[in-house]
Design a protein around this motif. Structure first.
Motif, PDB file in Angstrom:
ATOM      1  N   ASP A 603       0.641  -1.666  -0.306  1.00  0.00           N
ATOM      2  CA  ASP A 603      -0.114   0.129  -0.199  1.00  0.00           C
ATOM      3  C   ASP A 603       0.989   1.185   0.229  1.00  0.00           C
ATOM      4  O   ASP A 603       0.536   2.500  -0.646  1.00  0.00           O
ATOM      5  CB  ASP A 603      -1.339   0.051   1.636  1.00  0.00           C
ATOM      6  N   GLN A 604       1.896   1.242   0.899  1.00  0.00           N
ATOM      7  CA  GLN A 604       3.056   2.365   0.650  1.00  0.00           C
ATOM      8  C   GLN A 604       3.722   2.802  -0.312  1.00  0.00           C
ATOM      9  O   GLN A 604       4.168   3.946  -0.444  1.00  0.00           O
ATOM     10  CB  GLN A 604       3.728   2.159   2.308  1.00  0.00           C
ATOM     11  N   GLY A 605       3.830   1.129  -1.377  1.00  0.00           N
ATOM     12  CA  GLY A 605       4.428   1.662  -2.821  1.00  0.00           C
ATOM     13  C   GLY A 605       6.477   1.500  -2.505  1.00  0.00           C
ATOM     14  O   GLY A 605       6.835   1.784  -2.992  1.00  0.00           O
ATOM     15  N   TRP A 606       6.001   0.616  -1.222  1.00  0.00           N
ATOM     16  CA  TRP A 606       8.110  -0.042  -0.663  1.00  0.00           C
ATOM     17  C   TRP A 606       7.338  -1.154  -1.708  1.00  0.00           C
ATOM     18  O   TRP A 606       9.756  -1.386  -1.298  1.00  0.00           O
ATOM     19  CB  TRP A 606       7.365   0.298   1.051  1.00  0.00           C
ATOM     20  N   VAL A 607       7.247  -1.999  -2.110  1.00  0.00           N
ATOM     21  CA  VAL A 607       7.508  -3.073  -2.432  1.00  0.00           C
ATOM     22  C   VAL A 607       6.631  -2.859  -4.112  1.00  0.00           C
ATOM     23  O   VAL A 607       4.887  -2.418  -3.765  1.00  0.00           O
ATOM     24  CB  VAL A 607       7.048  -4.125  -2.363  1.00  0.00           C
ATOM     25  N   ASP A 608       6.497  -3.922  -5.378  1.00  0.00           N
ATOM     26  CA  ASP A 608       5.870  -3.866  -5.467  1.00  0.00           C
ATOM     27  C   ASP A 608       4.785  -5.329  -5.688  1.00  0.00           C
ATOM     28  O   ASP A 608       3.583  -4.990  -6.861  1.00  0.00           O
ATOM     29  CB  ASP A 608       6.989  -4.406  -7.263  1.00  0.00           C
TER      30      ASP A 608
END
Length: 683
Positions: A603-608
């Motif tokens: 959700d945070q965009g830290w992983v794809d």
């Protein structure tokens, strides 16, 4: 050793008050309380069990239980899990003194010297009203030894000197002295010193950051103070020093910085019991605990102070027994730099007052019913001066919460015949917002956020636990099968969102099956235990961008909530060659497990994408041999991880190194083979 008792296979019986005319000191130590709700899944561990395996830390203490696991090979970072829920969800007591909150979420909060223990009582899952406040995942009660446990009737003084050698890699020296001050009073003093270098895993590689020095000082005076009255007063001081990483429950890689750290705990406990009559049988406990942790990258300091009491009475009316009382606990946490900064003012306070009543009734000779109710009033106050890094005040409005919750329980135990017993139980428990761990509390300084720590509409956590069981108890064979389903609603968790730091994030469902069997044939004891548990979060609407139906618990994303573990099996045998020689072995098998993780990180965009976390299965073997050489000399040889298996315990942080940028998020391996030799001399 009684493996039947170890595996918790004893059939539930009526909880009777001590006879008012019985003046034996042991009978006055406390009211006998046999749980009916969840009785089949309770567990008891005694001093002999701990002696045989030369228990050195929490993982050793619970080694033979498939239902209780410990994550983290580094002692200060170890955390206990029952049915997938972390010990932060449990009511943990030492002689009735509650052990609360966490100094740092990367270290554990349960610390005890196994040599000091007389027994351990475990209630898995929410149980009876007497379990104490906030026991939403169950309870663990540690009971320490006293002079009367160690002295024979004709002895007035004694002691034990003990030396332990651990090949992987350390020593322990301890001394115990105990004696009678009078016919009714005794005193016990205990001191231990443990020095450990870095352990090695099954591959022969050092587990960096695992070296530590531990000292324990314990004094306990106890005895009768009048007719049918008993009093014990104890003081404990525990200290652990070492150079630990910034996150002790993660792996330390070569070249990573280690920081000198010190963890301390001081506890005072007083227990009083008066057995006046069948209607007046009073127990009272008062306690005070202070704990602290200093260390880390910025020489950070956290302190927690707890005090409380429990006052209860037991009344016996023929076929009916009632236990009722009041308990209270107050907690305060402070944190910041060890060298105070002018802008700091970080603290939280919390308290809980509980009224409870638990009844037991023999409806018929075959049917025993237990029933109870708790009313808990929780109070919480955030006393944090939130500011940014430069000392500019963002908000100084403290948050306050006050909640009252009612919990009930009902249990049935039906004896079909002299061999078979059926059990059914339903239990509720509740917990309001607790004080946070010291590190998280201090980290709000760096959030630079205007979001409050808690919202006024934060709800207490509540749990409903249902269990059904079948037990068999014969002359040589005992067995039990239990199935349980637990739903923990309105789980409170710290995670950033648009409203506050702490939020209700959904429902944790913990479902599973437990099976144990023990068989005794002449001098041979055989035992087998199995446990399978699914612990998942059913997230509230809007918690994640994607509507997930369930999210498996793991100790990275859900630190302080729970973890997922593969199916666990324990098989063991013990043989008494003679009255003086005993040996045994046990095999533990944990099945492989793969779960989806990193939902919030996505959700945070830290992983794809979500990460498929694989936890490989493993099998370990432990052995022991015990020889009572003379009346005074005991030699014990134990070997843990006999075949030097390289593995990571499923209850530790998993391996996220396959995710770009997450190479440091890996739990440490467990220790490899450890040959443990102890020699004790009694005088």
């Amino acid at each position: 050793m009684n493996k039947v008792a170890l595996l918790g296979l004893a059939v539930a019986t009526h909880a009777t008050a001590v006879n008012a005319n019985d003046t034996d000191t042991d009978s006055l130590k406390g009211i006998e309380q046999i749980s009916v709700v969840g009785a089949a899944t309770n567990l008891n561990i005694d001093a002999e069990d701990l002696e045989n395996i030369q228990a050195n830390d929490l993982s050793d203490v619970f080694r033979l239980s498939p239902s209780v696991s410990v994550g983290g090979s580094i002692g200060i970072a170890q955390k206990v899990y029952i049915r997938g829920l972390e010990d932060s969800m449990l009511n943990v007591t030492v002689d009735g003194a509650q052990q609360t909150s966490t100094l740092f979420h990367h270290i554990g909060r349960v610390n005890i010297d196994p040599d000091l223990l007389e027994r351990i009582e475990i209630q898995a899952g929410a149980g009876e009203a007497t379990s104490g406040p906030g026991a939403i995942g169950g309870s663990i009660r540690f009971k320490t030894k006293d002079a009367n446990d160690l002295l024979a009737d004709d002895e007035v003084f004694g002691g034990r000197l003990k030396a332990n050698y651990f090949s992987n890699d350390g020593t322990r020296y301890s001394g115990t002295v105990y004696g009678r001050l009078s016919d009714d009073w005794g005193v016990l003093g205990y001191y231990s010193d443990v020095e450990r270098d870095n352990m090695e895993d099954g591959n022969g590689d050092p587990i960096l950051g695992s070296a530590a020095d531990q000292t324990m000082l314990f004094v306990k005076a106890s005895g009768s103070i009048g007719e049918n009255q008993y009093l014990s007063v104890s003081a404990e001081r525990r200290d652990e020093e070492g150079a630990f990483s910034a996150r002790p429950n993660w792996i330390v890689q070569e070249g990573d910085a280690l920081y000198p750290s010190d963890a301390e705990r001081t506890t005072y406990v007083a227990n009083y019991h008066i057995n006046h009559s069948e209607l007046v049988n009073i127990e009272a406990t008062a306690y005070s605990t202070s704990s602290s942790f200093r260390g880390g990258r910025f020489d950070w300091l956290a302190e927690i102070d707890t005090f409380g009491f429990d006052l209860r009475n037991s009344s016996d009316f023929g076929d009916h027994t009632f236990i009722y009382g009041v308990d209270y606990r107050s907690d305060e946490v402070d944190s910041g730099y060890a060298i105070p900064q002018p802008e700091e003012d970080h603290a939280e306070e919390g308290s809980v007052t509980g009224l409870y009543a638990q009844g037991y009734s023999d409806i018929t000779p075959q049917l025993l019913v237990s029933y109870g109710v708790r009313v808990d009033d929780y109070s919480y106050e955030q006393k944090i001066l939130l500011d940014d890094y430069y000392g500019d005040v963002i908000t100084d409005e403290p948050a306050t919460l006050d909640d009252t919750e009612v919990s009930i329980n009902l249990g049935l135990s039906y004896t079909v015949n002299e061999f078979w017993t059926l059990g059914l139980g339903y239990a509720e428990a509740a917990r309001g917002k607790q004080i946070g761990d010291g590190f998280t509390l201090d980290s709000y300084l760096y959030d630079r956020t205007e979001n409050p720590v808690v919202n006024d509409d934060l709800k207490p956590e509540t749990v409903a636990n249902i269990e059904a069981s079948v037990e068999y108890s014969g002359e040589n064979l005992s067995a039990k099968f239990a199935v349980f389903q637990s739903a923990l609603d309105d789980v409170i968790f710290d995670g950033a969102n648009a409203t506050s730091v702490y939020n209700n994030i959904g429902t944790i469902d913990s479902d599973g099956i437990e099976f144990d069997v023990a068989y005794r044939w002449n001098d041979l004891n055989l035992f087998f235990g199995a446990s399978t548990v699914d612990a998942e979060l059913d997230p509230r609407d809007g918690l994640y961008a994607v509507d997930y139906s369930s999210v498996p618990l793991n100790s990275y994303a859900f630190n302080a909530l729970g973890n997922s573990r593969g199916d666990t099996f324990v098989l063991g045998a013990e043989y008494e060659l003679s009255e003086d020689i005993q040996f045994g072995a046990n095999i533990t098998r944990v099945s492989s497990l793969t779960i989806e993780t990193l939902h919030s990180d996505l959700d945070q965009g830290w992983v794809d994408a979500l990460y498929q976390l694989n936890k490989p299965g493993y099998t370990t073997v432990d052995t022991f041999a015990k020889w009572q050489v003379t009346d005074s000399v005991l030699v014990n040889l134990a070997v843990t991880n006999l075949f030097d298996k390289l593995y990571r315990d499923h209850s530790s942080v998993g391996d996220y190194s396959g995710v770009p940028g997450y190479g440091i998020v890996v739990g440490p391996n467990e220790a490899g083979r450890d040959i443990r030799l102890s020699v004790s001399f009694d005088f």
